[in-house]
Design a protein around this motif. Structure first.
Motif, PDB file in Angstrom:
ATOM      1  N   ALA A  36       0.835  -1.198   0.000  1.00  0.00           N
ATOM      2  CA  ALA A  36       0.000   0.000   0.000  1.00  0.00           C
ATOM      3  C   ALA A  36       0.874   1.255   0.000  1.00  0.00           C
ATOM      4  O   ALA A  36       0.585   2.221  -0.713  1.00  0.00           O
ATOM      5  CB  ALA A  36      -0.930  -0.014   1.205  1.00  0.00           C
ATOM      6  N   TRP A  37       1.955   1.224   0.770  1.00  0.00           N
ATOM      7  CA  TRP A  37       2.889   2.353   0.790  1.00  0.00           C
ATOM      8  C   TRP A  37       3.508   2.582  -0.575  1.00  0.00           C
ATOM      9  O   TRP A  37       3.565   3.701  -1.073  1.00  0.00           O
ATOM     10  CB  TRP A  37       4.029   2.110   1.793  1.00  0.00           C
ATOM     11  N   SER A  38       3.970   1.479  -1.177  1.00  0.00           N
ATOM     12  CA  SER A  38       4.600   1.608  -2.499  1.00  0.00           C
ATOM     13  C   SER A  38       3.636   2.216  -3.497  1.00  0.00           C
ATOM     14  O   SER A  38       4.008   3.089  -4.289  1.00  0.00           O
ATOM     15  CB  SER A  38       5.041   0.237  -3.023  1.00  0.00           C
ATOM     16  N   LEU A  39       2.398   1.742  -3.483  1.00  0.00           N
ATOM     17  CA  LEU A  39       1.405   2.247  -4.430  1.00  0.00           C
ATOM     18  C   LEU A  39       1.122   3.724  -4.168  1.00  0.00           C
ATOM     19  O   LEU A  39       1.013   4.520  -5.098  1.00  0.00           O
ATOM     20  CB  LEU A  39       0.110   1.429  -4.332  1.00  0.00           C
ATOM     21  N   ALA A  40       1.021   4.083  -2.887  1.00  0.00           N
ATOM     22  CA  ALA A  40       0.741   5.480  -2.533  1.00  0.00           C
ATOM     23  C   ALA A  40       1.881   6.389  -2.991  1.00  0.00           C
ATOM     24  O   ALA A  40       1.643   7.445  -3.583  1.00  0.00           O
ATOM     25  CB  ALA A  40       0.533   5.603  -1.021  1.00  0.00           C
ATOM     26  N   TRP A  41       3.128   5.967  -2.746  1.00  0.00           N
ATOM     27  CA  TRP A  41       4.278   6.761  -3.183  1.00  0.00           C
ATOM     28  C   TRP A  41       4.295   6.889  -4.688  1.00  0.00           C
ATOM     29  O   TRP A  41       4.602   7.934  -5.246  1.00  0.00           O
ATOM     30  CB  TRP A  41       5.594   6.128  -2.716  1.00  0.00           C
ATOM     31  N   THR A 130      -5.123   4.875  -0.527  1.00  0.00           N
ATOM     32  CA  THR A 130      -5.715   6.211  -0.544  1.00  0.00           C
ATOM     33  C   THR A 130      -5.368   6.981   0.727  1.00  0.00           C
ATOM     34  O   THR A 130      -5.003   8.159   0.675  1.00  0.00           O
ATOM     35  CB  THR A 130      -7.248   6.106  -0.680  1.00  0.00           C
ATOM     36  N   VAL A 131      -5.455   6.308   1.865  1.00  0.00           N
ATOM     37  CA  VAL A 131      -5.165   6.973   3.137  1.00  0.00           C
ATOM     38  C   VAL A 131      -3.693   7.401   3.179  1.00  0.00           C
ATOM     39  O   VAL A 131      -3.382   8.548   3.515  1.00  0.00           O
ATOM     40  CB  VAL A 131      -5.491   6.039   4.325  1.00  0.00           C
ATOM     41  N   PHE A 132      -2.795   6.493   2.792  1.00  0.00           N
ATOM     42  CA  PHE A 132      -1.358   6.802   2.833  1.00  0.00           C
ATOM     43  C   PHE A 132      -1.012   7.941   1.881  1.00  0.00           C
ATOM     44  O   PHE A 132      -0.159   8.772   2.180  1.00  0.00           O
ATOM     45  CB  PHE A 132      -0.525   5.572   2.472  1.00  0.00           C
ATOM     46  N   ARG A 133      -1.668   7.945   0.720  1.00  0.00           N
ATOM     47  CA  ARG A 133      -1.390   9.004  -0.237  1.00  0.00           C
ATOM     48  C   ARG A 133      -1.662  10.363   0.398  1.00  0.00           C
ATOM     49  O   ARG A 133      -0.906  11.316   0.230  1.00  0.00           O
ATOM     50  CB  ARG A 133      -2.260   8.805  -1.478  1.00  0.00           C
ATOM     51  N   ILE A 136       0.983  11.181   2.974  1.00  0.00           N
ATOM     52  CA  ILE A 136       2.194  11.686   2.307  1.00  0.00           C
ATOM     53  C   ILE A 136       2.003  13.155   1.924  1.00  0.00           C
ATOM     54  O   ILE A 136       2.897  13.979   2.124  1.00  0.00           O
ATOM     55  CB  ILE A 136       2.519  10.832   1.058  1.00  0.00           C
ATOM     56  N   ASN A 137       0.835  13.480   1.408  1.00  0.00           N
ATOM     57  CA  ASN A 137       0.537  14.886   1.096  1.00  0.00           C
ATOM     58  C   ASN A 137       0.648  15.754   2.345  1.00  0.00           C
ATOM     59  O   ASN A 137       1.217  16.839   2.306  1.00  0.00           O
ATOM     60  CB  ASN A 137      -0.878  15.021   0.529  1.00  0.00           C
ATOM     61  N   LEU A 138       0.096  15.233   3.445  1.00  0.00           N
ATOM     62  CA  LEU A 138       0.159  15.981   4.705  1.00  0.00           C
ATOM     63  C   LEU A 138       1.609  16.226   5.081  1.00  0.00           C
ATOM     64  O   LEU A 138       1.960  17.320   5.538  1.00  0.00           O
ATOM     65  CB  LEU A 138      -0.571  15.202   5.814  1.00  0.00           C
ATOM     66  N   GLY A 139       2.454  15.206   4.869  1.00  0.00           N
ATOM     67  CA  GLY A 139       3.878  15.359   5.165  1.00  0.00           C
ATOM     68  C   GLY A 139       4.462  16.562   4.447  1.00  0.00           C
ATOM     69  O   GLY A 139       5.235  17.332   5.025  1.00  0.00           O
ATOM     70  N   ALA A 174     -11.144   9.427   9.234  1.00  0.00           N
ATOM     71  CA  ALA A 174     -11.187   9.670   7.789  1.00  0.00           C
ATOM     72  C   ALA A 174     -11.121   8.347   7.031  1.00  0.00           C
ATOM     73  O   ALA A 174     -11.724   8.203   5.969  1.00  0.00           O
ATOM     74  CB  ALA A 174     -10.039  10.575   7.366  1.00  0.00           C
ATOM     75  N   SER A 175     -10.393   7.359   7.569  1.00  0.00           N
ATOM     76  CA  SER A 175     -10.244   6.111   6.817  1.00  0.00           C
ATOM     77  C   SER A 175     -11.538   5.312   6.766  1.00  0.00           C
ATOM     78  O   SER A 175     -11.837   4.699   5.751  1.00  0.00           O
ATOM     79  CB  SER A 175      -9.079   5.284   7.345  1.00  0.00           C
ATOM     80  N   TRP A 176     -12.343   5.310   7.800  1.00  0.00           N
ATOM     81  CA  TRP A 176     -13.614   4.592   7.664  1.00  0.00           C
ATOM     82  C   TRP A 176     -14.560   5.329   6.725  1.00  0.00           C
ATOM     83  O   TRP A 176     -15.298   4.719   5.951  1.00  0.00           O
ATOM     84  CB  TRP A 176     -14.268   4.205   8.993  1.00  0.00           C
TER      85      TRP A 176
END
Lengths: 277, 248
Positions: A36-41, A130-133, A136-139, A174-176
């Protein structure tokens, strides 16, 4: 290869079985959380591919918006900049996490239909994507938050651990909502439009750009607005303001009930989701 | 490691077909109000039985060819075996790591470079970043694209795209290999090395299930064959009886 070496799929065996299968999906998605991380990145990187600044466009465009709105509203409302600019910056950044996660949730399963219809990848992997993406934006946006708090020297009064707790509660909730939007949008193609409208309305109804003190006698609408509590739990501690205990109660209850209800819906629709797409 | 196996018992898969109408909330609501509850909701969904009572038992070393007309259920069976479709009745049990090469373009992002796409595809296939790093040179060499791999895939010709997709998809180690149709990839040279790679993969994979229309390919790769007709499966027979099966 860390994928499962055993797969069993059976016909309908009642609600309890469906629930167990949904739990297994959840477990498998955690085991392969790296995917999921890889896909989000990959999503973030490919969006800004070819541009000179790359993902720092995320920071730059947000920074411009924050400054523009900050200066405009501060003079419209006649508020001191050192008070209003950090307030509106934090509001826009953190409310953006909510809108991003929920709005993009609508596309979670629809965009993954190719993979979902020919592999046994856990469905929730795409929800975490989607959540990780958005995390990452928040970062990238944190640069603005840190700059604001530093420039107007808010650090001595800021309660960072409490704000982090607020971020965790925000992401949990937000994730639910994102999963709920993903399921509903896969089935009914009108949902994304509805979700976008609701989130836009919510942004103006929630004190993102304005101070809640201006609400006066309509306070009840603030207390009933879940997004207000979500935002308060992150923003107030950073600005050195107290968070009402009531807000935490609302957020924890909302996370628990929201996840239970959404997970039940996920368990019920999981086997059918791939056919919706 | 246990030996690969596939068992399907009375496998039945029905597709609910949601018409363009049914996806609209307005229509669903309108119906629910007009006709009321369950009946209304049922009216929008038609079931199509894609597979009916399919029984299947494969063990390591079996290479099954699926034949049948378009729409006979070959792809549905492969998707069910991959774990994407769940049975409505009966069960599927698969032991072993599954790799599905149903659609070569799976997970290919046209704006990303060849290297990035290989990486992405292998991650989806279940490889870790380290494993990919270790095998990247080999995969890159196999594509034969050299420096072009650093360019976006959208600048590739169809054949080059096929090479990247094929190289990445077949890099994943598996015990059960599912393949749909034979997708002719690349030019004659590439066909030759692709063929070698597939034979190796087939040898290494415990089980192969391949759906195709071409008899020569079946004879080349498979040792067993099954015919699907409108979702109903024939007996599994030895590949030598292929001609009989095709005539029946």
């Amino acid at each position: 290869m860390e994928t499962a070496t055993h797969m069993l799929r059976t016909g309908q065996r009642g609600a309890l079985f469906q629930f167990q299968m949904a739990l297994r999906d959840l477990r498998n998605s955690f085991q392969r959380i790296g995917l999921a991380w890889s896909l989000a990145w990959h999503d973030v990187a490919s969006r800004y591919r070819g541009s000179v600044l790359g993902p720092f466009w995320i920071t730059l465009s947000m920074g411009l918006m924050v400054l523009g709105i900050g200066f405009l509203y501060a003079s419209l409302f006649d508020l001191p900049l050192h008070q209003f600019l950090p307030y509106v910056a934090l509001g826009i950044v953190f409310f953006g996490v909510l809108t991003g996660t929920i709005n993009e949730g609508c596309d979670t399963f629809v965009l993954a239909s190719g993979m979902l219809s020919q592999t046994s990848l856990p469905m929730l992997t795409f929800v975490w994507r989607t959540v990780f993406r958005n995390v990452i934006n928040l970062g990238h946006h944190l640069v603005i938050v840190i700059a604001m708090l530093t420039y107007y020297s808010y650090w001595p009064t800021a309660n960072v651990p409490l704000a982090l707790l607020g971020v965790v509660l925000m992401v949990l909730n937000a994730s639910w909502m994102s999963l709920m939007a993903a399921i509903a949008s896969a089935r009914y193609r009108d949902i994304p439009q509805i979700v976008v409208s609701v989130m836009q309305f919510a942004m103006f109804m929630t004190p993102v750009f304005w101070m809640p003190s201006r609400f006066g006698k309509h306070q009840i609408f603030l207390d009933l607005n879940p997004f207000y509590h979500l935002l308060q739990a992150v923003r107030a501690p950073l600005l050195g303001q107290p968070v009402q205990a009531q807000s935490y109660l609302v957020l924890i209850a909302m996370a628990v009930v929201g996840w239970l209800v959404t997970f039940a819906i996920f368990a019920r629709t999981r086997r059918r989701l791939v056919h919706y797409l | 490691m246990t030996a690969a196996s596939i068992t399907c018992t009375d496998l039945t898969i029905r597709f609910p077909v949601y018409g363009a109408d049914a996806k609209s909330l307005k229509k669903a609501l309108a119906r629910a109000v007009a006709v009321g509850g369950a009946l209304g909701r049922h009216a929008g969904v038609t079931d199509v039985t894609a597979l009916e009572n399919v029984n299947l038992q494969l063990k390591a070393g079996d290479r099954l060819g699926l034949i049948g007309h378009n729409g006979s259920g070959k792809t549905t069976l492969l998707r069910a075996l991959s774990g994407a479709y769940e049975p409505d009745e009966g069960s599927i049990e698969v032991t072993g790591r599954i790799a599905s090469l149903l659609d070569l373009s799976l997970g290919i992002d046209p704006s990303a470079t060849g290297y990035e796409n290989i990486r992405l595809r292998c991650r989806i296939g279940g490889m870790s970043s380290k494993q990919i790093d270790a095998r990247m040179d080999e995969i890159a060499e196999f594509t034969g694209l050299g420096p072009f791999l650093s360019m976006p895939v959208k600048t590739y010709s169809a054949g080059m795209k096929g090479r990247v997709a094929f190289a990445a998809a077949t890099a994943v180690e598996c015990d059960v290999l599912l393949m749909d149709e034979w997708i002719a990839v690349g030019d004659a040279d590439f066909q030759k090395i692709a063929h070698k790679r597939l034979l190796k993969l087939v040898e290494r994979a415990g089980i192969l299930v391949l759906a195709t229309h071409e008899a020569p390919l079946l004879k080349l790769y498979c040792n067993k064959v099954m015919k699907l007709e409108a979702g109903v499966a024939s007996e599994i027979v030895d590949i030598r009886k292929l001609d009989q099966l095709l005539e029946s």
